[in-house]
Design a protein around this motif. Structure first.
Motif, PDB file in Angstrom:
ATOM      1  N   ILE A   6       0.825  -1.386  -0.067  1.00  0.00           N
ATOM      2  CA  ILE A   6       0.139   0.143  -0.185  1.00  0.00           C
ATOM      3  C   ILE A   6       0.933   1.172   0.170  1.00  0.00           C
ATOM      4  O   ILE A   6       1.679   1.374   0.799  1.00  0.00           O
ATOM      5  N   GLU A   8       0.518   5.158   0.099  1.00  0.00           N
ATOM      6  CA  GLU A   8      -0.494   5.998   0.199  1.00  0.00           C
ATOM      7  C   GLU A   8       0.091   6.915   1.412  1.00  0.00           C
ATOM      8  O   GLU A   8       0.488   6.534   2.443  1.00  0.00           O
ATOM      9  N   ASN A  14      -4.095   5.332   4.525  1.00  0.00           N
ATOM     10  CA  ASN A  14      -3.293   4.108   4.521  1.00  0.00           C
ATOM     11  C   ASN A  14      -3.397   2.918   5.335  1.00  0.00           C
ATOM     12  O   ASN A  14      -3.825   1.665   5.165  1.00  0.00           O
ATOM     13  N   GLU A  15      -4.046   3.379   6.610  1.00  0.00           N
ATOM     14  CA  GLU A  15      -4.208   2.447   7.740  1.00  0.00           C
ATOM     15  C   GLU A  15      -5.632   1.798   7.440  1.00  0.00           C
ATOM     16  O   GLU A  15      -5.789   0.636   7.739  1.00  0.00           O
ATOM     17  N   LYS A  18      -5.092  -0.698   4.787  1.00  0.00           N
ATOM     18  CA  LYS A  18      -4.498  -2.001   5.349  1.00  0.00           C
ATOM     19  C   LYS A  18      -5.204  -2.742   6.182  1.00  0.00           C
ATOM     20  O   LYS A  18      -5.464  -3.951   6.196  1.00  0.00           O
ATOM     21  N   CYS A  28      -0.367  -7.373   4.379  1.00  0.00           N
ATOM     22  CA  CYS A  28      -0.046  -5.965   3.897  1.00  0.00           C
ATOM     23  C   CYS A  28       1.294  -5.414   4.400  1.00  0.00           C
ATOM     24  O   CYS A  28       1.472  -5.481   5.621  1.00  0.00           O
ATOM     25  N   THR A  29       1.876  -4.442   3.521  1.00  0.00           N
ATOM     26  CA  THR A  29       2.987  -3.733   3.962  1.00  0.00           C
ATOM     27  C   THR A  29       2.454  -2.386   3.545  1.00  0.00           C
ATOM     28  O   THR A  29       2.229  -2.070   2.181  1.00  0.00           O
ATOM     29  N   SER A  30       2.845  -1.253   4.382  1.00  0.00           N
ATOM     30  CA  SER A  30       2.489   0.090   4.196  1.00  0.00           C
ATOM     31  C   SER A  30       3.817   0.834   3.870  1.00  0.00           C
ATOM     32  O   SER A  30       4.792   0.724   4.742  1.00  0.00           O
ATOM     33  N   PHE A  32       4.956   5.198   2.759  1.00  0.00           N
ATOM     34  CA  PHE A  32       4.264   6.569   2.436  1.00  0.00           C
ATOM     35  C   PHE A  32       4.722   7.632   1.570  1.00  0.00           C
ATOM     36  O   PHE A  32       4.218   8.846   1.567  1.00  0.00           O
TER      37      PHE A  32
END
Length: 217
Positions: A6, A8, A14-15, A18, A28-30, A32
Motif C-alpha cells: 500500500i 499512500e 493507508n491504515e 490496510k 499488507c505492507t504500508s 508513505f
C-alpha cells in the motif's frame, strides 16, 4: 492470500485500507512515499500494489515505471480523463478515485488478483469448499445445489469475510439497485445458506445491521 503493498501518504487512508485488506486475509505492507515504494519492491516481490499518484519523493506514475510489472490499482484523487488514460497506458490494472467505497476497493482487489492468478481459485472454511472457477460449492465433500442468487450472496460474503455488511448493501451487491423487494429477501437467503452449509455459527447476525461471515484470517 495475497501480499499487497500500500503506497499512500495519508496515514489515515493507508491504515484504513490496510486494516480492511487484512480483515479479508491479505498480508499488507504500508509505505508513505514513492522512494520507499521503489525500495520495498527492490527487496521483495508483491502480488499487488495499491498506489496513490500524488506522493512525496516520487509520484505514482514514476513508481509504476519501476514496479517491474507488479499488478497495480491506482487509488487517487486525480480523476480527470487524461490521468486515467495515462494510468492505464502505463500498465495499471485498475483505477479508483477518491473518495471511494471500501467494499468497491475490496471487489476490485479480488478481481485483479483473480485476473493475474495471484489468489486461490478455491476457498475453504471448515467442511465447506467453494470452487470459484466452476461456481461449485461442496459441504463434507458433497456438491451443494445453490440457486444463482444463493451463490452470488455466498461469494459476496466470502470476498468480504470478517466485515459486517448491511442488508441494504447485500441487496445492492447481489440483487442490484433496481430490485423491488425488501431486506427480508436477504434474511431468507441467509437462512438457506446457513442450513445448506452448516454455517449457523459462521454467518453471524450483526444486531440492527446485517450479517458477517466469520473465518480465521
Amino acid at each position: 492470500m495475497a501480499s499487497i503493498l500500500i503506497v499512500e501518504d495519508e496515514a489515515a487512508i493507508n491504515e484504513l485500507v490496510k486494516r480492511n485488506l487484512q480483515l479479508v486475509g491479505h498480508q499488507c505492507t504500508s509505505v508513505f512515499d514513492g522512494k520507499a515504494a521503489v525500495s520495498e519492491m527492490q527487496h521483495r516481490s508483491y502480488d499487488l500494489m495499491i498506489l496513490d499518484i500524488m506522493l512525496p519523493e516520487l509520484d505514482g506514475f514514476e513508481v509504476i515505471k519501476q514496479s517491474e510489472k507488479t499488478p497495480t490499482i491506482f487509488l487517487t484523487a486525480k480523476n480527470s480523463l487524461p490521468d486515467r488514460i495515462k494510468g492505464f497506458s502505463m500498465g495499471a490494472d485498475d483505477y479508483l478515485t477518491k473518495p471511494f467505497e471500501m467494499l468497491e476497493l475490496l471487489a476490485r482487489v479480488e478481481a485483479v488478483l483473480r485476473r493475474t492468478q495471484k489468489t486461490a481459485s478455491c476457498f475453504e472454511a471448515g467442511n465447506v469448499k467453494i470452487d470459484f472457477s466452476n461456481h461449485q460449492v461442496f459441504h463434507n465433500g458433497q456438491l451443494v445445489e445453490c440457486t444463482p442468487k444463493e451463490y452470488e450472496l455466498l461469494e459476496v460474503l466470502v470476498n468480504n469475510r470478517n466485515i459486517a455488511l448491511s442488508r441494504e448493501r447485500l441487496l445492492e451487491l447481489v440483487w442490484g439497485y433496481d430490485f423491488e423487494g425488501d431486506t427480508r429477501t436477504v434474511d431468507v437467503h441467509i437462512q438457506k445458506l446457513r442450513k445448506k452449509l452448516g454455517w449457523e455459527d459462521r454467518i453471524k447476525t450483526v444486531y440492527k445491521l446485517g450479517y458477517r461471515l466469520e473465518v480465521d484470517r
